[in-house]
Design a protein around this motif. Structure first.
Motif, short mmCIF file in Angstrom:
data_model
loop_
_atom_site.label_atom_id
_atom_site.label_comp_id
_atom_site.label_asym_id
_atom_site.label_seq_id
_atom_site.Cartn_x
_atom_site.Cartn_y
_atom_site.Cartn_z
N ASP A 291 10.02 10.71 8.06
CA ASP A 291 9.14 10.27 9.13
C ASP A 291 7.95 9.60 8.47
OD1 ASP A 291 7.65 9.88 11.41
OD2 ASP A 291 6.95 11.96 11.52
N ALA A 292 7.87 8.27 8.61
CA ALA A 292 6.80 7.49 7.97
C ALA A 292 5.96 6.85 9.06
CB ALA A 292 7.41 6.44 7.05
N PRO A 293 4.87 7.49 9.49
CA PRO A 293 4.07 6.99 10.62
C PRO A 293 3.52 5.59 10.43
CG PRO A 293 3.48 9.27 10.08
CD PRO A 293 4.37 8.78 8.98
N GLU A 294 3.26 5.19 9.17
CA GLU A 294 2.66 3.88 8.93
C GLU A 294 3.71 2.82 8.59
OE1 GLU A 294 -0.58 4.00 6.14
OE2 GLU A 294 -1.14 6.03 6.74
N TRP A 295 4.98 3.17 8.71
CA TRP A 295 6.05 2.24 8.35
C TRP A 295 6.07 1.06 9.31
CZ3 TRP A 295 8.59 1.41 4.16
CH2 TRP A 295 9.78 0.69 4.16
N ALA A 296 6.08 -0.15 8.77
CA ALA A 296 6.01 -1.36 9.59
C ALA A 296 7.38 -1.95 9.89
CB ALA A 296 5.14 -2.41 8.89
N THR B 133 0.83 -1.20 0.00
CA THR B 133 0.00 0.00 0.00
C THR B 133 0.87 1.25 0.00
OG1 THR B 133 -1.71 -1.17 1.25
CG2 THR B 133 -1.80 1.24 1.24
N TRP B 134 0.51 2.21 -0.83
CA TRP B 134 1.21 3.49 -0.83
C TRP B 134 0.90 4.24 0.46
CZ3 TRP B 134 4.88 4.48 -4.28
CH2 TRP B 134 4.85 3.79 -5.50
N GLN B 135 1.91 4.92 0.99
CA GLN B 135 1.74 5.71 2.20
C GLN B 135 2.53 7.00 2.07
OE1 GLN B 135 4.36 4.31 5.66
NE2 GLN B 135 4.14 2.41 4.48
#
Length: 247
Positions: A33-38, A11-13
């Motif tokens: 800063d990637a808040p949805e980065w897993a 998914t694009w974020q």
């Protein structure tokens, strides 16, 4: 390092640019800063997608420069002449901007310390980027695996992460091969990686080093072929290559 982006189910974020720093005259490290980065593994990459005001989209893949333990996601991008993506990332991008990305991508060219044997890394140009992530991961986890990076660059000024590589930390040996120009007092290797340099840096096959080779196609093919010729099992020689791209 850039590659042609491949389609996937990720998914694009959105990620916000925290900082952009110069590594060389043509290379920038982008801190995100990637808040949805897993999370990711050392050696993986991401897709970056840019969308123009008229709706035109272009995307490229870039190696992740940061270790999994680093607080932010980092990409290091080298500008490609007449490129569609890299000139924007290296010249126009500023702190506070947002980038659209998806990832992490890739599961073969990764190192987490469980591979056994010493760690032998060969990087050509911006191919050093995922290798830096591996070395950072080794340091962050206090992994005692002996490691050696052999890095081929056109000149000392073209060495990415130059300051960091001058003090790589305990158990890490860095060898630079400058192929086109070098300072008059240069005591390191001059010219392309040759048999003499390989003799001095390569662990014997009996020690089963984990070997990673990343860079332009010709560089990768030459080094990996030589490693196999020296008796290293093909499965222990992992490669990541890139050729001409519009960036």
């Amino acid at each position: 390092m850039a590659r042609a982006a491949l389609p996937g189910r990720l998914t694009w974020q959105l990620a916000r640019v925290v900082e952009v720093t110069a590594e060389t005259a043509r290379t920038r490290t982008i801190v995100l800063d990637a808040p949805e980065w897993a999370g990711h593994r050392a050696g993986q990459h991401v897709d970056i997608r840019l969308t123009a005001p008229d709706g035109y989209q272009a995307q490229r893949s870039y190696s992740i420069a940061s270790a999994p333990e680093d607080g932010n996601l980092m990409l290091t991008v080298e500008e490609i002449d007449a490129g569609e993506v890299s000139p924007y990332l290296t010249e126009e991008l500023r702190a506070g901007d947002e980038l659209e990305l998806r990832g992490p991508i890739g599961g073969w060219f990764v190192w987490d310390g469980s591979e056994g044997g010493p760690l032998l890394l060969f990087g050509g140009g911006s191919g050093v980027v995922p290798l830096r992530a591996m070395l950072r991961h080794r340091t962050a986890t206090s992994n005692p695996t002996p490691a050696r990076l052999v890095y081929s660059a056109r000149s000392l000024e073209a060495v990415i992460y130059r300051q960091e590589l001058q003090s790589p930390g305990p158990g890490v040996d860095v060898r630079l091969a400058l192929t086109r120009s070098w300072p008059a007092e240069w005591a390191g290797h001059r010219g392309r990686i040759d048999d003499a340099l390989l003799d001095s840096v390569t662990w014997p096959a009996s020690e089963t080093p984990a070997i990673y080779v990343c860079g332009p196609t010709g560089f990768v093919e030459a080094i990996s072929r030589e490693m196999v010729a020296r008796g290293h099992a093909p499965g222990r020689v992992k490669t990541e290559r890139f050729g001409p791209t519009s960036g």
